[in-house]
Design an enzyme around this catalytic site. Sequence first.
Site, PDB file in Angstrom:
ATOM      1  N   ASP A 133      -1.251 -12.931   0.325  1.00 50.74           N
ATOM      2  CA  ASP A 133      -1.981 -11.689   0.566  1.00 50.74           C
ATOM      3  C   ASP A 133      -2.863 -11.381  -0.634  1.00 50.74           C
ATOM      4  OD1 ASP A 133      -2.776  -9.510   2.032  1.00 50.74           O
ATOM      5  OD2 ASP A 133      -1.136  -8.230   1.381  1.00 50.74           O
ATOM      6  N   TYR A 135      -6.068  -9.074  -2.597  1.00 51.75           N
ATOM      7  CA  TYR A 135      -6.249  -7.677  -3.018  1.00 51.75           C
ATOM      8  C   TYR A 135      -7.757  -7.426  -3.128  1.00 51.75           C
ATOM      9  CZ  TYR A 135      -4.789  -3.504  -5.771  1.00 51.75           C
ATOM     10  OH  TYR A 135      -4.527  -2.231  -6.230  1.00 51.75           O
ATOM     11  N   HIS A 140      -9.885   0.215  -2.280  1.00 52.86           N
ATOM     12  CA  HIS A 140      -8.426   0.372  -2.353  1.00 52.86           C
ATOM     13  C   HIS A 140      -7.934   0.099  -3.771  1.00 52.86           C
ATOM     14  CE1 HIS A 140      -4.163   0.047  -1.342  1.00 52.86           C
ATOM     15  NE2 HIS A 140      -4.146  -1.138  -1.925  1.00 52.86           N
ATOM     16  N   ARG A 149      -3.733   4.585 -13.561  1.00 50.88           N
ATOM     17  CA  ARG A 149      -4.311   4.376 -14.888  1.00 50.88           C
ATOM     18  C   ARG A 149      -5.507   5.277 -15.176  1.00 50.88           C
ATOM     19  NH1 ARG A 149      -3.177  -0.524 -12.755  1.00 50.88           N
ATOM     20  NH2 ARG A 149      -5.314  -0.752 -11.976  1.00 50.88           N
ATOM     21  N   GLU A 209      -0.727  -0.961   5.270  1.00 52.02           N
ATOM     22  CA  GLU A 209      -1.944  -1.474   4.643  1.00 52.02           C
ATOM     23  C   GLU A 209      -2.814  -2.071   5.742  1.00 52.02           C
ATOM     24  OE1 GLU A 209      -1.141  -3.980   1.291  1.00 52.02           O
ATOM     25  OE2 GLU A 209      -0.613  -2.267   0.026  1.00 52.02           O
ATOM     26  N   GLU A 211      -5.462  -4.312   7.031  1.00 47.64           N
ATOM     27  CA  GLU A 211      -6.029  -5.565   6.532  1.00 47.64           C
ATOM     28  C   GLU A 211      -6.538  -6.449   7.665  1.00 47.64           C
ATOM     29  OE1 GLU A 211      -3.866  -7.719   3.577  1.00 47.64           O
ATOM     30  OE2 GLU A 211      -2.551  -6.014   3.071  1.00 47.64           O
ATOM     31  N   ASP A 243       0.238  -4.885   6.509  1.00 45.08           N
ATOM     32  CA  ASP A 243       1.201  -5.321   5.500  1.00 45.08           C
ATOM     33  C   ASP A 243       2.056  -4.112   5.105  1.00 45.08           C
ATOM     34  OD1 ASP A 243       2.440  -7.025   3.664  1.00 45.08           O
ATOM     35  OD2 ASP A 243       1.082  -6.425   2.063  1.00 45.08           O
ATOM     36  N   ARG A 247       6.743   1.672  -0.992  1.00 49.11           N
ATOM     37  CA  ARG A 247       6.131   2.019  -2.279  1.00 49.11           C
ATOM     38  C   ARG A 247       7.157   2.355  -3.360  1.00 49.11           C
ATOM     39  NH1 ARG A 247       1.279  -0.253  -1.592  1.00 49.11           N
ATOM     40  NH2 ARG A 247       0.064   0.696   0.092  1.00 49.11           N
ATOM     41  N   GLN A 250       8.766  -0.825  -4.468  1.00 47.66           N
ATOM     42  CA  GLN A 250       7.751  -1.576  -5.211  1.00 47.66           C
ATOM     43  C   GLN A 250       7.592  -1.054  -6.641  1.00 47.66           C
ATOM     44  OE1 GLN A 250       3.958  -1.621  -3.229  1.00 47.66           O
ATOM     45  NE2 GLN A 250       2.989  -2.939  -4.736  1.00 47.66           N
ATOM     46  N   TYR A 254       8.187  -4.180  -9.325  1.00 50.58           N
ATOM     47  CA  TYR A 254       7.009  -5.042  -9.449  1.00 50.58           C
ATOM     48  C   TYR A 254       6.704  -5.507 -10.870  1.00 50.58           C
ATOM     49  CZ  TYR A 254       3.692  -1.599 -11.402  1.00 50.58           C
ATOM     50  OH  TYR A 254       3.031  -0.719 -12.220  1.00 50.58           O
ATOM     51  N   LYS A 263       7.650  -5.905   0.003  1.00 46.97           N
ATOM     52  CA  LYS A 263       6.667  -6.481   0.920  1.00 46.97           C
ATOM     53  C   LYS A 263       7.253  -7.516   1.879  1.00 46.97           C
ATOM     54  CE  LYS A 263       2.720  -4.798  -0.931  1.00 46.97           C
ATOM     55  NZ  LYS A 263       1.599  -4.195  -0.201  1.00 46.97           N
ATOM     56  N   THR A 267       5.487  -7.977   8.244  1.00 50.56           N
ATOM     57  CA  THR A 267       4.023  -7.989   8.240  1.00 50.56           C
ATOM     58  C   THR A 267       3.591  -8.213   9.679  1.00 50.56           C
ATOM     59  OG1 THR A 267       3.950  -8.947   6.017  1.00 50.56           O
ATOM     60  CG2 THR A 267       1.952  -9.115   7.355  1.00 50.56           C
ATOM     61  N   THR A 362      -5.888  -4.484   1.397  1.00 46.69           N
ATOM     62  CA  THR A 362      -6.162  -3.228   2.096  1.00 46.69           C
ATOM     63  C   THR A 362      -7.653  -2.899   2.080  1.00 46.69           C
ATOM     64  OG1 THR A 362      -3.994  -2.463   1.370  1.00 46.69           O
ATOM     65  CG2 THR A 362      -5.495  -0.815   2.277  1.00 46.69           C
ATOM     66  N   GLU A 376      -3.049   6.176  -0.715  1.00 43.02           N
ATOM     67  CA  GLU A 376      -4.384   6.596  -1.143  1.00 43.02           C
ATOM     68  C   GLU A 376      -4.753   7.957  -0.571  1.00 43.02           C
ATOM     69  OE1 GLU A 376      -7.476   3.256  -0.919  1.00 43.02           O
ATOM     70  OE2 GLU A 376      -5.802   2.548   0.299  1.00 43.02           O
TER      71      GLU A 376
END
Length: 431
Positions: A133, A135, A140, A149, A209, A211, A243, A247, A250, A254, A263, A267, A362, A376
């Site tokens: 998968d 990104y 997204h 961040r 997600e 996709e 997907d 969260r 994750q 992660y 994940k 799917t 996504t 989001e």
Amino acid sequence: MASWLQIPKNSPFSLANIPFGIISSSKIASRVPAIAIGDYALNLNAFASSGGFSQLPEFQPHLDVFNQPTLNAFAALGRPVHRRVREYIQKVLRADTPYPQLLKDNATLQKEALFPLSEVTNHLPLQIGDYTDFYAGLNHAYNIGVLFRGPDNALQPNYKHLPVAYHGRASSVVPSGTPIHRPQGQILTNPTADPKVPTFSPCKRLDIELELAFFVSQPNELGKPVHIHNAEDHIFGVVLMNDWSARDIQAWEYIPLGPFNAKNFGTTITPWVVLIDALEPFRTTGLEPGNRDSLLPYLREKRAENAYDIPLEVEVTNAGGKPTVISHSNAKNLLYSFPQMLAHHTITGCNLNTGDLLGSGTISGKDKKTEGSFLEQTNGKTPIKLADGSERFFLEDGDTVILRGTAGTEGNYVGFGDCVGTILPAVKLDF
């Protein structure tokens, strides 16, 4: 294009499409390849066995590919063959078909080979050996980066130089309509605590997600990368993909190696594969075309039209409620193309195999209500309001999510069909 078969004007499976899949029914002894046309599925095994491909002599040595329980053998024949078969089937189904004896005027074969879609069961179209998968959804990636961040460091330094990806779990890729149990696992309920100690519970931040994904057709040998100019010839076709993402699981797991249990539990993909040739009319310039010159040579494509103008939407329905479309997006919101993803995946010499599935990441727009995930759109703070008045930060048990993607104009739509999944409660554990 007009067909002798009655096709609803709003069908995603117009004569301009001809997507391939695997079906079964009470009247079919085993799983067989088929194409979707309007409200029908054409059993390609029955069609081939009755001389349906008699006017395509170059395909005669390959008829056995339509007597298989997956499309892998057909996919492995390569894009030129896929193109000829699709164009031939279009001729057979056209109102002015040059071959009326094959199906149009053959009532017996119509009865044996044409089945209402409502009467067939769809299965995974190909046997999936591996699943990666990407990104590649720029908006997204930016939106998620801002959450964690801030806007000044939203995108990591590598993002506009290479298609970022992770390896997923092929065994839990399922066809549309398969219910998904709420996952459970380790969750850090208090991120500010010291020491940080997780709890075990069902996921509380279950997300989607939006996709696209594509299947690999012809493989490449170990140690031999696929050149960017040849990469598209290694693509069989495209599906819609959800997907599902846990969260909160994750967030704890992660670091440092990326997604794992968050994940791997499910799917969902649409069961009809839209051939890459069917999407040609919808090519458009992708995001930030000026960025292409700064890419390393192995990722530079010859043409700027490396994206597809395919409108996408997300619909959510809670148990017993009314459906609510919560998002509209478009496939052209991808920074990297499918050929770039494939070329980058193989640049080390990694050998992809027929049936491997590669997801886009996504696909979100820049505006509100164009996001491809709950995270989001809500940031865990501003809920989504459904048509019945209920609110969602993330998915609840009983919620049904439907992804849709359709390009073209009325009467000539090229679409994937619905990508559907309903959330079931977490499995009760005794320990």
